[in-house]
Design a protein around this motif. Structure first.
Motif, short mmCIF file in Angstrom:
data_model
loop_
_atom_site.label_atom_id
_atom_site.label_comp_id
_atom_site.label_asym_id
_atom_site.label_seq_id
_atom_site.Cartn_x
_atom_site.Cartn_y
_atom_site.Cartn_z
N SER A 288 -4.29 23.81 -18.88
CA SER A 288 -4.97 22.54 -19.08
C SER A 288 -5.78 22.17 -17.84
O SER A 288 -5.43 22.56 -16.72
N PRO A 289 -6.86 21.40 -18.03
CA PRO A 289 -7.63 20.97 -16.86
C PRO A 289 -6.78 20.18 -15.87
O PRO A 289 -5.95 19.36 -16.26
N VAL A 290 -6.94 20.47 -14.59
CA VAL A 290 -6.20 19.81 -13.52
C VAL A 290 -7.20 19.21 -12.55
O VAL A 290 -8.22 19.82 -12.22
N GLY A 291 -6.91 18.00 -12.07
CA GLY A 291 -7.80 17.34 -11.13
C GLY A 291 -7.11 16.94 -9.85
O GLY A 291 -5.90 17.12 -9.68
N PRO A 292 -7.86 16.38 -8.91
CA PRO A 292 -7.30 15.99 -7.61
C PRO A 292 -6.40 14.77 -7.71
O PRO A 292 -6.46 13.99 -8.67
N THR A 293 -5.54 14.62 -6.70
CA THR A 293 -4.70 13.43 -6.58
C THR A 293 -4.85 12.84 -5.18
O THR A 293 -5.14 13.56 -4.22
N PHE A 294 -4.65 11.51 -5.11
CA PHE A 294 -4.73 10.79 -3.84
C PHE A 294 -3.45 9.98 -3.66
O PHE A 294 -2.70 9.75 -4.61
N LEU A 295 -3.24 9.53 -2.44
CA LEU A 295 -2.07 8.73 -2.13
C LEU A 295 -2.27 7.31 -2.65
O LEU A 295 -3.29 6.66 -2.36
N ALA A 296 -1.31 6.83 -3.43
CA ALA A 296 -1.36 5.46 -3.94
C ALA A 296 -0.86 4.48 -2.88
O ALA A 296 -0.18 4.88 -1.92
N LEU A 298 1.56 2.56 -2.82
CA LEU A 298 3.02 2.54 -2.69
C LEU A 298 3.58 3.87 -2.21
O LEU A 298 4.80 4.05 -2.14
N GLY A 299 2.70 4.82 -1.88
CA GLY A 299 3.16 6.05 -1.28
C GLY A 299 3.27 7.25 -2.19
O GLY A 299 3.49 8.36 -1.72
N GLN A 300 3.11 7.08 -3.50
CA GLN A 300 3.19 8.23 -4.40
C GLN A 300 1.79 8.79 -4.68
O GLN A 300 0.80 8.13 -4.46
N GLN A 301 1.75 10.02 -5.17
CA GLN A 301 0.48 10.64 -5.55
C GLN A 301 0.06 10.15 -6.93
O GLN A 301 0.89 10.01 -7.83
N GLN A 302 -1.23 9.89 -7.08
CA GLN A 302 -1.75 9.47 -8.38
C GLN A 302 -3.03 10.23 -8.68
O GLN A 302 -3.76 10.62 -7.76
N PRO A 303 -3.31 10.49 -9.96
CA PRO A 303 -4.54 11.20 -10.33
C PRO A 303 -5.76 10.47 -9.81
O PRO A 303 -5.80 9.23 -9.78
N GLY A 304 -6.75 11.24 -9.38
CA GLY A 304 -7.94 10.64 -8.80
C GLY A 304 -9.21 11.17 -9.43
O GLY A 304 -9.98 11.86 -8.77
N LEU A 305 -9.44 10.88 -10.72
CA LEU A 305 -10.68 11.26 -11.39
C LEU A 305 -11.69 10.16 -11.14
O LEU A 305 -11.70 9.12 -11.81
N VAL A 318 -4.75 18.04 -3.30
CA VAL A 318 -3.79 16.97 -3.03
C VAL A 318 -4.13 16.35 -1.68
O VAL A 318 -4.02 17.00 -0.64
N PHE A 319 -4.55 15.07 -1.71
CA PHE A 319 -4.84 14.34 -0.47
C PHE A 319 -3.69 13.39 -0.16
O PHE A 319 -3.29 12.60 -1.02
N HIS A 320 -3.19 13.45 1.07
CA HIS A 320 -2.14 12.51 1.48
C HIS A 320 -2.77 11.31 2.19
O HIS A 320 -2.31 10.87 3.25
N GLN A 321 -3.83 10.82 1.59
CA GLN A 321 -4.51 9.60 2.00
C GLN A 321 -5.03 8.92 0.76
O GLN A 321 -5.25 9.56 -0.29
N GLN A 322 -5.29 7.64 0.87
CA GLN A 322 -5.90 6.92 -0.24
C GLN A 322 -7.35 7.36 -0.40
O GLN A 322 -8.02 7.75 0.57
#
Length: 454
Positions: A288-296, A298-305, A318-322
């Motif tokens: 399945s298509p996969v996209g980037p994630t950013f730091l939310a 509250l500290g968790q990773q969230q999809p960043g389309l 995977v970015f460990h920054q907002q």
């Protein structure tokens, strides 16, 4: 003096000749091999504004032009089938012509300029044949021919940040990373221009004894062939991702003649977005298509389309920054594509200059442990630097590493606190902590083998 005699003047109004618009017609391009390569085989003009799929509605033979690609005078840029033109490439046909054949790729940040000197009434042009790869950040200046069309076509490659300046690269030749081929030079088929070389004569281009070329090896040919196949699959995959979105409505032009062709969703192929996924063509991608994630917050990773994101980011990055902080620290025209090898994992405070490329060509499937790239905290990448992963190499760039402008790191791990000099080339190596690599150095398999010659 005015005529006040009262006589009526007989004034004849004649239609003035209207000058023809100054265009360089296809028929005025000098023939190559006694043929007109810009007419045969036919291609599609890359006219903006346009859809990224050429021709629109194609499903099996589509070429894909990323929306970030800069095109100047698109009616003079002709693109064949199954070709991939990657993010932030630039095709400048202000005058002259650019023809790109079938099954080729112009990779991220590469620049093609048909008439760099802006000569008056030019006949300069760039012919990119079938099965040609123009590498990350490479520059091609006209008049130049790379590879060929038709039955003579063979896989032909130009390395990252290389320069082809008014030269001919015959089918089956490869120009290495950061190498230059100068005006009037012909690189024969089967020859490999060594990384960093400055080839200024035909003798240097054909005689290995002069130290600038060697015969192409089986490994180099295999890697080039796989690179071409992967990018052909990506062209089909991104085309399907763009025009396969039913939410935009079925295309009135093609429905019901071509199933699955919709009006197209540009946001699906802009900014931070999904890779196509193997369901859309590329077998080396996750199902399945996969996209980037950013730091939310509250500290968790969230999809960043994010369609209007500052850089082109695709795949499992995977970015460990907002997202806003990442965008603030990136330069113009960055391309971070984990759509071949993945994942890419970024620590905090990554900073980049303009037109930086991060990719993992020929990389393995996401499930592999020998794929992907990790960039730790505090890394700085200079303008037009290139960082590459690849199969069998889990690459990492240690904390507080500084990568100079135009440098190329290929399947190389760099220890914390190290400095890579401007326009250095480091391949298949492991650099210890706190090492300073001089500007222009060439290091392959952990050995200093030379320096950039231009």
């Amino acid at each position: 003096m005015m005529d006040r005699s009262g006589r009526r003047r007989n004034v004849a109004f004649r239609p003035q000749s209207e000058p023809m618009e100054g265009r360089l017609l296809l028929s005025t391009i000098p023939p190559v091999n006694q043929r007109h390569p810009y007419l045969r085989p036919l291609g599609v003009p890359a006219v903006r504004p346009n859809t990224p799929v050429l021709p629109f509605g194609a499903t099996k033979v589509a070429s894909f032009i990323d929306p970030t690609v800069g095109i100047v005078n698109g009616r003079h840029v002709i693109v064949g089938n199954k070709t991939f033109i990657a993010p932030y490439a630039r095709l400048n046909a202000t005058s002259g012509f650019i023809k790109i054949g079938t099954g080729s790729n112009i990779l991220d940040g590469a620049t093609l300029t048909s008439n760099p000197t802006r000569a008056k009434n030019p006949t300069t042009s760039i012919l990119i044949g079938n099965l040609v790869s123009v590498g990350f950040g490479a520059t091609v200046l006209g008049p130049t021919q790379i590879g060929s069309l038709g039955a003579q076509a063979k896989p032909t490659g130009i390395g990252a940040n290389a320069l082809i300046d008014s030269a001919t690269i015959e089918p089956g030749a490869i120009v290495g990373t950061l190498a230059r081929v100068g005006p009037g030079v012909t690189v024969p088929s089967g020859m490999y221009v060594l990384p960093g070389s400055n080839v200024t004569t035909n003798a240097e281009a054909s005689d290995p004894a002069l130290g600038k070329v060697v015969p192409v090896t089986a490994t180099e040919f295999t890697d080039l062939t796989k690179n071409l196949a992967n990018n052909t699959a990506l062209a089909a995959g991104y085309a399907a991702l763009y025009q396969g979105d039913t939410s935009t409505g079925t295309s009135n032009v093609f429905s019901p003649v071509r199933k699955g062709v919709n009006n197209g969703n540009l946001s699906a192929v802009e900014g931070a977005s999904n890779e196509p996924g193997s369901a859309n063509g590329p077998s080396f991608e996750p199902a399945s298509p996969v996209g980037p994630t950013f730091l939310a917050p509250l500290g968790q990773q969230q999809p960043g389309l994010i369609a209007d994101f500052r850089a082109r980011v695709t795949g499992q990055v995977v970015f460990h920054q907002q997202a806003a902080i990442v965008a603030h620290r990136l330069g113009i025209g960055n391309s971070i594509r984990a759509d071949q090898g993945q994942p890419f994992i970024f620590g905090s405070t990554f900073t980049s200059g303009d037109y930086v490329v991060i990719n993992s060509p020929l990389g393995s499937n996401v499930a592999s442990t020998n794929s992907g790239l990790t960039i730790y905290d505090g890394v700085q990448a200079g303008d037009r630097s290139v960082i590459l992963g690849g199969p069998g190499a889990k690459v990492s760039i240690g904390g507080n590493v500084i990568i100079g402008a135009g440098a190329v790191l290929d399947r190389t791990t760099v220890g914390a606190g190290s400095t890579i000099g401007a326009r250095a080339y480091v391949a298949n190596s492991t650099i210890p902590d706190n090492t300073a690599i001089p500007a222009g150095a060439i290091i392959i398999n952990n050995k200093l083998v030379g320096s950039i010659q231009w």
